[in-house]
Structures are given as structure tokens and as C-alpha cells.
Design an enzyme around this catalytic site. Structure first.
Site, PDB file in Angstrom:
ATOM      1  N   TYR A   1       4.941  -3.685   5.351  1.00  0.00           N
ATOM      2  CA  TYR A   1       5.892  -3.060   6.284  1.00  0.00           C
ATOM      3  C   TYR A   1       6.027  -3.504   7.627  1.00  0.00           C
ATOM      4  O   TYR A   1       6.536  -2.571   8.310  1.00  0.00           O
ATOM      5  CB  TYR A   1       5.539  -1.320   6.034  1.00  0.00           C
ATOM      6  CG  TYR A   1       5.721  -0.880   4.635  1.00  0.00           C
ATOM      7  CD1 TYR A   1       5.036  -1.152   3.697  1.00  0.00           C
ATOM      8  CD2 TYR A   1       6.817   0.195   4.486  1.00  0.00           C
ATOM      9  CE1 TYR A   1       5.343  -0.645   2.259  1.00  0.00           C
ATOM     10  CE2 TYR A   1       6.947   0.577   3.422  1.00  0.00           C
ATOM     11  CZ  TYR A   1       6.236   0.526   2.267  1.00  0.00           C
ATOM     12  OH  TYR A   1       6.649   0.877   1.083  1.00  0.00           O
TER      13      TYR A   1
ATOM     14  N   LYS B   1      -5.711  -4.420  -3.721  1.00  0.00           N
ATOM     15  CA  LYS B   1      -5.428  -5.605  -4.575  1.00  0.00           C
ATOM     16  C   LYS B   1      -6.240  -6.621  -4.236  1.00  0.00           C
ATOM     17  O   LYS B   1      -5.589  -7.929  -4.005  1.00  0.00           O
ATOM     18  CB  LYS B   1      -3.999  -5.573  -4.866  1.00  0.00           C
ATOM     19  CG  LYS B   1      -3.444  -6.730  -5.636  1.00  0.00           C
ATOM     20  CD  LYS B   1      -3.665  -6.114  -7.406  1.00  0.00           C
ATOM     21  CE  LYS B   1      -3.179  -6.973  -8.238  1.00  0.00           C
ATOM     22  NZ  LYS B   1      -3.899  -6.544  -9.436  1.00  0.00           N
TER      23      LYS B   1
ATOM     24  N   ASP C   1      -3.879  -1.660  -9.517  1.00  0.00           N
ATOM     25  CA  ASP C   1      -3.414  -1.492 -10.998  1.00  0.00           C
ATOM     26  C   ASP C   1      -4.291  -0.644 -11.611  1.00  0.00           C
ATOM     27  O   ASP C   1      -3.851   0.304 -12.406  1.00  0.00           O
ATOM     28  CB  ASP C   1      -3.262  -2.712 -11.639  1.00  0.00           C
ATOM     29  CG  ASP C   1      -4.112  -3.821 -11.266  1.00  0.00           C
ATOM     30  OD1 ASP C   1      -4.921  -3.803 -10.136  1.00  0.00           O
ATOM     31  OD2 ASP C   1      -4.442  -4.555 -12.309  1.00  0.00           O
TER      32      ASP C   1
ATOM     33  N   ASP D   1       2.261   3.804  -0.534  1.00  0.00           N
ATOM     34  CA  ASP D   1       3.582   4.522  -0.859  1.00  0.00           C
ATOM     35  C   ASP D   1       4.053   4.568  -2.252  1.00  0.00           C
ATOM     36  O   ASP D   1       4.412   5.299  -2.831  1.00  0.00           O
ATOM     37  CB  ASP D   1       4.453   3.180  -0.377  1.00  0.00           C
ATOM     38  CG  ASP D   1       5.996   3.594  -0.193  1.00  0.00           C
ATOM     39  OD1 ASP D   1       6.356   4.900  -0.441  1.00  0.00           O
ATOM     40  OD2 ASP D   1       6.842   2.717   0.122  1.00  0.00           O
TER      41      ASP D   1
END
Ligand code: NAP
Length: 416
Positions: A161, A228, A282, A306
Site C-alpha cells: 500500500y 506470510k 493462509d 485488509d
């Protein structure tokens, strides 16, 4: 009219919130700047102000009262100032510390990427805070929505972002690709677009610090770092590592890591300690569905947060009831999480729940939690009574559809 501002009128009867010794000092009549917002902002802000005023009055027996101060962004700023986000709007938020905001239309093409993102970046509101809980009776897609009660701390300024990207085929992207391919012997395809994902120690630490401090203040049991890092080792993996390091360095007497619980405490959490753990993003999406009640506070880089905050909100019945805030070192901008839904604007029919609950967060931030609690009770009862706006009514058996303003009135009547 204040001599300092061109169009903002400072209420005479109010005082500024200030910061002393790293704490907010909130007077009994604080001036709170308000951006009404575009589209349905007009409907939901009116309803929200009414509910907040009634709750404050009831909670504090008339001793306290908010002095609302209209400030301008979006369409009404365009009319008044000839620009969408005037400098004095930003100055007012900085000066008055706590502000409430309705949704703003993102202009398509040219100028700002998004007024909302610009506000967060210019005011350095680095933590996007999204509490997600269930209100009994709201239609939800899972069997046990009541198990959800998490607060997501999403980093708000970095990651993909940051807005650093170059389109396929441009001179800039060619330079970047040539540099990377030559310097690091890579083979990035020449027909690629390129985006940059910066994640810093500074950005990570200040976000994780806020999440842990919240867990301490609110007696929450755990803080989970969601990343992640198995794939993006030096950005998301580093977020995890820096997060743990900060927890141990700054909060050692208050926290214990999940690893320590297993290795040193035989799997039993020592009394009074907050567990710091981490989950790969995940897996987190599965965990929040299958072991919902195990999670309390989540600290995430920007993109994970988000996705995750909308997924969590969906699990308890959608965005209509999902509040949010963007918080910096002291400045807090509290806002609805949905957009301007233009087709419903000025029809007095949209659900004001998201903005009202954002105002509850604001009251809590100001140390006026008693008023926030009254509002929450009012919402709970109104939903139990099944007198709700169209979006909830269409999914609830035997419900009565009411207008935005009637929904607000019902909340006020149900405050106990
Ligand atoms: P949106 O305004 O959030 O509306 C999409 C749909 O969500 C609505 O048609 C409605 O669905 C439902 N919805 C939204 N708010 C609701 C509420 N309070 N109560 C009940 N249902 C609600 O999204 P959009 O149409 O994609 O975006 C419109 C504009 O808002 C764009 O300019 C966008 O950039 C901007 N935006 C601003 C913000 C912000 O200011 N923070 C955030 C997101 C988007 P149904 O028609 O099915 O009832």
C-alpha cells in the site's frame, strides 16, 4: 468564524482535547471535528451524532457534552474550497486530536489515489484498528458467530500500500527491471508491472507495540502476529521476528511466547500473562473459521489485515455493523468501514451501525467508555427486537424494516 480557519467554525462552548505526559486530556466539553462524508455519510452521520449525544448525556447526567465541529472533505470541500482535501481539514484533525469521519468517494483518475489513504498517510495514522464482534440476532453465515471477538491491528502505511509501483511498458518499469535483472541476475519478464513492498522495523514496532498495549489495557489473552513469512522472509517474516523481539524487549513482565508456554510451562499459560504467538496468513483464515474463540488481538501487515478484517466482519454478518479507526501516536480518526453507497444517499434507509460503533470506539479512546457501553446495549436490544434497517431486515425472519433515523431513535430508547 475562527480567525484561524477559512470555513471551519470553531464552537465557542467547547475546548480542545490535548496530550500531556503521553496521555489524552479530555475536557468535559471536547471539540470533536466531524467529516460528514459523501453519499450516505449525510444519513449516517446525522443518526450517529444524535445517538452519541444521547448516550453522553445519559452516561454523565448532562455534565459532559461533545461540541461537534464540522470540517470538510470530499464533495462538500470541493464546493467550499475548490479542492477535495483542504489543508485546514488536516490541520483541524491534528490540532483537535480526535475526529469522526463518514465515507468519502474515491475520485476516479488523477489527483489522489484515495482521500482515505491520503488522510491516513498525511496524518501518520499508522494503525488501522478493526474490532469484530457478534451482535445477537444478526444473520451470519457460520454456525457460531458468537465465538468471534477479535480486534485487528493492521499496519496502515507500508507494505504494497506504500503506493510504489510502475505500470507495464513504462520507461520507469523498464529501468527497474533492467537494473534488477543485471545487478541481481534475475529474469523478470519485460512485460511485467512492478510493485514494491517495504516493511520496516519502525513501522512494525510501533504497530505491534499498540496491539500489545491494547491487549494489556483490555485484559485480552493473546496477540497473534499474522504474516506470510514462509514465503516473504525479509518483509513478512521480519514483521514476525521484530514483533516477537519487541514483545520480549518492551513487555517482558507481561507476556509469554507460545513457544515458552510449550517448552517451559508444560503447555499451561502462566497466570496474568498475555500469550504472543504467530500464524501464517493462509492458516489464519482457516483458524478464524474453525477455532474462532482462540483468537483475541491480531497484529498484521497492511495487506493481510485488509483481507482479514473484511473476512472476519463477513463471518459475523457483514460490513454494515463493522467499525474502524485509524490511529497514530495520539491522533485518532474514527470511521465507518464501508463506502458511500451512493444509490442509498439521502433516502434515510441505510444502516448507520458501522459509524455508530466507530463512535463507540471513539468514546472508549476518549475514556468515556460508559457512554459507549450504553450505545452497545442499545444496539443489542434493537437488534433483538428485530426493528432494523433494510439490509438486516431482508435476512431476518419476522423483522420490521425501519429507517436510518428510526433505527437511531430505537437505539437511544433502548440504552440501559
Ligand atoms: P460501498 O459504498 O461500501 O457500498 C457497497 C454495498 O455495500 C452497498 O450497495 C450496500 O449493499 C452495502 N452497504 C454499504 N454500506 C452499507 C450500510 N451502511 N448499511 C448497509 N449496507 C451497506 O462500496 P462501493 O459502492 O464499492 O463504493 C462507493 C464509494 O465509496 C466509492 O467511491 C469508494 O471508493 C468509496 N469507499 C469509501 C470508503 C471510505 O471512505 N472509508 C470505503 C470504501 C469505499 P446492498 O446494495 O446490497 O444493500
Amino acid at each position: 468564524m475562527s480567525p484561524k480557519f477559512k470555513h471551519i467554525v470553531v464552537p465557542k462552548e467547547g475546548e480542545k482535547i490535548s496530550v500531556k505526559n503521553k496521555k489524552l486530556v479530555v475536557p468535559d466539553h471536547p471539540i470533536i471535528p466531524v467529516i460528514e462524508g459523501d453519499g450516505i455519510g449525510r444519513d449516517i452521520m446525522k443518526a450517529t451524532r444524535r445517538v452519541v449525544d444521547a448516550a453522553v448525556d445519559k452516561a454523565f447526567g448532562g455534565k459532559r457534552k461533545i461540541a461537534w465541529m464540522d470540517i470538510y472533505a470530499g464533495e462538500n470541500a470541493q464546493k467550499l474550497y475548490g479542492e477535495l482535501l483542504p489543508k485546514e481539514t488536516l490541520d483541524a484533525i491534528k490540532q483537535y486530536v480526535v475526529a469522526l469521519k463518514g465515507p468519502l468517494t474515491t475520485p476516479i483518475g488523477g489527483g489522489f489515489r484515495s482521500l482515505n489513504v491520503t488522510l491516513r498517510q498525511v496524518l501518520n495514522l499508522y494503525a488501522c484498528v478493526r474490532p469484530v464482534r457478534y451482535f445477537d440476532g444478526v444473520p451470519a453465515p457460520v454456525k457460531h458467530p458468537e465465538n468471534m471477538n477479535v480486534v485487528i491491528y493492521r499496519e496502515n502505511t507500508e507494505d504494497v500500500y506504500a503506493g510504489i509501483e510502475w505500470a507495464k511498458g513504462t520507461k520507469e518499469v523498464k529501468q527497474v527491471i533492467d537494473f534488477l535483472n543485471k545487478k541481481f541476475k534475475l529474469s523478470i519478464r519485460s512485460d511485467s508491472g512492478i510493485g514494491i513492498k517495504p516493511i520496516s522495523v519502525t513501522g512494525t514496532k510501533r504497530l505491534v507495540r499498540k496491539a500489545i498495549q491494547y491487549a494489556i489495557d483490555k485484559n485480552r489473552k493473546s496477540v497473534t502476529l499474522v504474516h506470510k513469512g514462509n514465503i516473504m522472509k525479509y518483509t513478512e517474516g521480519a514483521f514476525r521476528d521484530w514483533g516477537y523481539k519487541l514483545a520480549i524487549t518492551e513487555f517482558r513482565d507481561k507476556v509469554v511466547t507460545e513457544d515458552e508456554v510449550n517448552k517451559q510451562y508444560g503447555g499451561q499459560i502462566p497466570a496474568g500473562k498475555i500469550v504472543i504467538n504467530d500464524r501464517i496468513a493462509d492458516s489464519m483464515f482457516q483458524q478464524i473459521l474453525t477455532r474462532t474463540g482462540d483468537y483475541e488481538v491480531l497484529a498484521t501487515p497492511n495487506l493481510n489485515g485488509d483481507y482479514l478484517s473484511d473476512a472476519c466482519a463477513a463471518q459475523v454478518g457483514g460490513l454494515g455493523m463493522a467499525p474502524g479507526a485509524n490511529i497514530g501516536d495520539f491522533v485518532g480518526l474514527f470511521e465507518a468501514t464501508h463506502g458511500t453507497a451512493p444509490k442509498y444517499a439521502d433516502k434515510d434507509m441505510i444502516n448507520p451501525g458501522s459509524l455508530i460503533l466507530s463512535a463507540v470506539m471513539m468514546l472508549d479512546y476518549m475514556g468515556w467508555g460508559e457512554a459507549g457501553k450504553l450505545i452497545e446495549n442499545g444496539i443489542e436490544q434493537t437488534i433483538k427486537d428485530k426493528t432494523v434497517t433494510y439490509d438486516l431486515e431482508r435476512q431476518m425472519d419476522g423483522a420490521t424494516k425501519v429507517s436510518t433515523s428510526q433505527f437511531a431513535t430505537n437505539i437511544i430508547n433502548n440504552m440501559r
